[in-house]
Design a protein around this motif. Sequence first.
Motif, PDB file in Angstrom:
ATOM      1  N   TYR A   1     -30.610 -34.861  -9.112  1.00  0.00           N
ATOM      2  CA  TYR A   1     -31.680 -34.682 -10.100  1.00  0.00           C
ATOM      3  C   TYR A   1     -31.095 -34.725 -11.510  1.00  0.00           C
ATOM      4  CZ  TYR A   1     -35.327 -32.444 -12.851  1.00  0.00           C
ATOM      5  OH  TYR A   1     -36.265 -32.168 -13.802  1.00  0.00           O
ATOM      6  N   ASP A   2     -31.756 -35.415 -12.422  1.00  0.00           N
ATOM      7  CA  ASP A   2     -31.311 -35.558 -13.808  1.00  0.00           C
ATOM      8  C   ASP A   2     -31.858 -34.403 -14.640  1.00  0.00           C
ATOM      9  OD1 ASP A   2     -30.595 -36.311 -16.350  1.00  0.00           O
ATOM     10  OD2 ASP A   2     -31.607 -38.256 -16.291  1.00  0.00           O
ATOM     11  N   CYS A   3     -30.969 -33.509 -15.052  1.00  0.00           N
ATOM     12  CA  CYS A   3     -31.386 -32.326 -15.809  1.00  0.00           C
ATOM     13  C   CYS A   3     -31.971 -32.678 -17.188  1.00  0.00           C
ATOM     14  CB  CYS A   3     -30.224 -31.359 -15.963  1.00  0.00           C
ATOM     15  SG  CYS A   3     -29.812 -30.516 -14.410  1.00  0.00           S
ATOM     16  N   ALA A   4     -31.809 -33.910 -17.625  1.00  0.00           N
ATOM     17  CA  ALA A   4     -32.418 -34.330 -18.885  1.00  0.00           C
ATOM     18  C   ALA A   4     -33.941 -34.270 -18.793  1.00  0.00           C
ATOM     19  CB  ALA A   4     -31.972 -35.738 -19.249  1.00  0.00           C
TER      20      ALA A   4
ATOM     21  N   SER B   1     -44.498 -28.976 -16.614  1.00  0.00           N
ATOM     22  CA  SER B   1     -45.565 -29.500 -15.759  1.00  0.00           C
ATOM     23  C   SER B   1     -45.727 -28.652 -14.494  1.00  0.00           C
ATOM     24  CB  SER B   1     -45.241 -30.945 -15.391  1.00  0.00           C
ATOM     25  OG  SER B   1     -46.179 -31.442 -14.477  1.00  0.00           O
ATOM     26  N   LEU B   2     -44.613 -28.324 -13.830  1.00  0.00           N
ATOM     27  CA  LEU B   2     -44.674 -27.533 -12.601  1.00  0.00           C
ATOM     28  C   LEU B   2     -45.233 -26.130 -12.862  1.00  0.00           C
ATOM     29  CD1 LEU B   2     -41.245 -28.572 -11.057  1.00  0.00           C
ATOM     30  CD2 LEU B   2     -43.517 -29.119 -10.136  1.00  0.00           C
ATOM     31  N   LYS B   3     -44.815 -25.523 -13.965  1.00  0.00           N
ATOM     32  CA  LYS B   3     -45.305 -24.179 -14.286  1.00  0.00           C
ATOM     33  C   LYS B   3     -46.798 -24.188 -14.611  1.00  0.00           C
ATOM     34  CE  LYS B   3     -40.909 -22.184 -15.639  1.00  0.00           C
ATOM     35  NZ  LYS B   3     -40.118 -21.559 -16.706  1.00  0.00           N
ATOM     36  N   GLN B   4     -47.282 -25.251 -15.240  1.00  0.00           N
ATOM     37  CA  GLN B   4     -48.717 -25.368 -15.495  1.00  0.00           C
ATOM     38  C   GLN B   4     -49.484 -25.469 -14.185  1.00  0.00           C
ATOM     39  OE1 GLN B   4     -49.094 -28.686 -18.250  1.00  0.00           O
ATOM     40  NE2 GLN B   4     -49.636 -27.253 -19.880  1.00  0.00           N
ATOM     41  N   GLU B   5     -48.985 -26.268 -13.261  1.00  0.00           N
ATOM     42  CA  GLU B   5     -49.638 -26.396 -11.949  1.00  0.00           C
ATOM     43  C   GLU B   5     -49.643 -25.059 -11.222  1.00  0.00           C
ATOM     44  OE1 GLU B   5     -48.858 -29.858  -9.378  1.00  0.00           O
ATOM     45  OE2 GLU B   5     -47.594 -30.584 -11.026  1.00  0.00           O
ATOM     46  N   LEU B   6     -48.522 -24.334 -11.289  1.00  0.00           N
ATOM     47  CA  LEU B   6     -48.427 -23.039 -10.625  1.00  0.00           C
ATOM     48  C   LEU B   6     -49.405 -22.043 -11.238  1.00  0.00           C
ATOM     49  CD1 LEU B   6     -47.061 -21.320  -8.491  1.00  0.00           C
ATOM     50  CD2 LEU B   6     -45.272 -20.783 -10.174  1.00  0.00           C
ATOM     51  N   GLU B   7     -49.548 -22.057 -12.547  1.00  0.00           N
ATOM     52  CA  GLU B   7     -50.506 -21.172 -13.215  1.00  0.00           C
ATOM     53  C   GLU B   7     -51.928 -21.437 -12.739  1.00  0.00           C
ATOM     54  OE1 GLU B   7     -50.270 -21.106 -17.469  1.00  0.00           O
ATOM     55  OE2 GLU B   7     -48.124 -20.650 -17.430  1.00  0.00           O
ATOM     56  N   GLN B   8     -52.257 -22.689 -12.500  1.00  0.00           N
ATOM     57  CA  GLN B   8     -53.587 -23.027 -11.998  1.00  0.00           C
ATOM     58  C   GLN B   8     -53.818 -22.391 -10.638  1.00  0.00           C
ATOM     59  OE1 GLN B   8     -53.701 -27.296 -12.091  1.00  0.00           O
ATOM     60  NE2 GLN B   8     -54.207 -27.379 -14.269  1.00  0.00           N
TER      61      GLN B   8
ATOM     62  N   ILE C   1     -39.527 -25.305  -8.923  1.00  0.00           N
ATOM     63  CA  ILE C   1     -39.158 -24.646 -10.181  1.00  0.00           C
ATOM     64  C   ILE C   1     -37.786 -23.988 -10.036  1.00  0.00           C
ATOM     65  CG2 ILE C   1     -39.714 -22.704 -11.710  1.00  0.00           C
ATOM     66  CD1 ILE C   1     -42.724 -23.449 -11.193  1.00  0.00           C
ATOM     67  N   ARG C   2     -37.590 -23.239  -8.943  1.00  0.00           N
ATOM     68  CA  ARG C   2     -36.303 -22.573  -8.714  1.00  0.00           C
ATOM     69  C   ARG C   2     -35.161 -23.591  -8.567  1.00  0.00           C
ATOM     70  NH1 ARG C   2     -38.766 -19.808  -4.500  1.00  0.00           N
ATOM     71  NH2 ARG C   2     -40.132 -18.278  -5.391  1.00  0.00           N
ATOM     72  N   PHE C   3     -35.423 -24.694  -7.874  1.00  0.00           N
ATOM     73  CA  PHE C   3     -34.398 -25.718  -7.694  1.00  0.00           C
ATOM     74  C   PHE C   3     -33.936 -26.243  -9.052  1.00  0.00           C
ATOM     75  CE2 PHE C   3     -33.169 -30.165  -7.582  1.00  0.00           C
ATOM     76  CZ  PHE C   3     -32.165 -30.174  -6.627  1.00  0.00           C
ATOM     77  N   ILE C   4     -34.872 -26.611  -9.909  1.00  0.00           N
ATOM     78  CA  ILE C   4     -34.524 -27.159 -11.222  1.00  0.00           C
ATOM     79  C   ILE C   4     -33.796 -26.118 -12.061  1.00  0.00           C
ATOM     80  CG2 ILE C   4     -35.438 -28.065 -13.403  1.00  0.00           C
ATOM     81  CD1 ILE C   4     -37.685 -29.388 -11.720  1.00  0.00           C
ATOM     82  N   GLU C   5     -34.294 -24.882 -12.047  1.00  0.00           N
ATOM     83  CA  GLU C   5     -33.637 -23.823 -12.826  1.00  0.00           C
ATOM     84  C   GLU C   5     -32.206 -23.604 -12.351  1.00  0.00           C
ATOM     85  OE1 GLU C   5     -37.498 -21.106 -14.087  1.00  0.00           O
ATOM     86  OE2 GLU C   5     -36.466 -20.669 -12.212  1.00  0.00           O
ATOM     87  N   ASN C   6     -31.993 -23.586 -11.040  1.00  0.00           N
ATOM     88  CA  ASN C   6     -30.646 -23.384 -10.503  1.00  0.00           C
ATOM     89  C   ASN C   6     -29.746 -24.589 -10.752  1.00  0.00           C
ATOM     90  OD1 ASN C   6     -31.223 -20.822  -9.509  1.00  0.00           O
ATOM     91  ND2 ASN C   6     -31.874 -21.603  -7.527  1.00  0.00           N
ATOM     92  N   LYS C   7     -30.249 -25.774 -10.481  1.00  0.00           N
ATOM     93  CA  LYS C   7     -29.470 -27.001 -10.641  1.00  0.00           C
ATOM     94  C   LYS C   7     -29.041 -27.195 -12.085  1.00  0.00           C
ATOM     95  CE  LYS C   7     -28.400 -31.474  -9.841  1.00  0.00           C
ATOM     96  NZ  LYS C   7     -27.042 -31.752  -9.521  1.00  0.00           N
ATOM     97  N   CYS C   8     -29.932 -26.878 -13.012  1.00  0.00           N
ATOM     98  CA  CYS C   8     -29.677 -27.141 -14.428  1.00  0.00           C
ATOM     99  C   CYS C   8     -29.249 -25.886 -15.190  1.00  0.00           C
ATOM    100  CB  CYS C   8     -30.924 -27.763 -15.060  1.00  0.00           C
ATOM    101  SG  CYS C   8     -31.439 -29.280 -14.222  1.00  0.00           S
ATOM    102  N   SER C   9     -28.957 -24.809 -14.466  1.00  0.00           N
ATOM    103  CA  SER C   9     -28.491 -23.547 -15.061  1.00  0.00           C
ATOM    104  C   SER C   9     -29.433 -23.050 -16.152  1.00  0.00           C
ATOM    105  CB  SER C   9     -27.076 -23.706 -15.622  1.00  0.00           C
ATOM    106  OG  SER C   9     -26.188 -24.073 -14.602  1.00  0.00           O
TER     107      SER C   9
END
Length: 66
Positions: free
Chosen positions: A9-12, A20-27, A50-58
């Motif tokens: 996954y590209d952390c850029a 986007s994911l957090k907006q969907e989760l809020e819905q 969300i957790r995967f991206i946060e962990n992968k990208c520190s």
Amino acid sequence: MLDQLESNYDCANAGADLHSLKQELEQFQGQAASSDTTQKEQRNRLENQIRFIENKCSITREHNPQ
């Protein structure tokens, strides 16, 4: 929701993807509690992405009291 997240996954893209994911989760969280299995699975998948991206990208997780 992202189709697939891979170990390469590209952390850029993390900022836009997390937003986007957090907006969907809020819905989902804004909807009445549902016992629909499909909705629970989709919500869990969003949380996992969300957790995967946060962990992968520190990325430090923001404190969101539930």
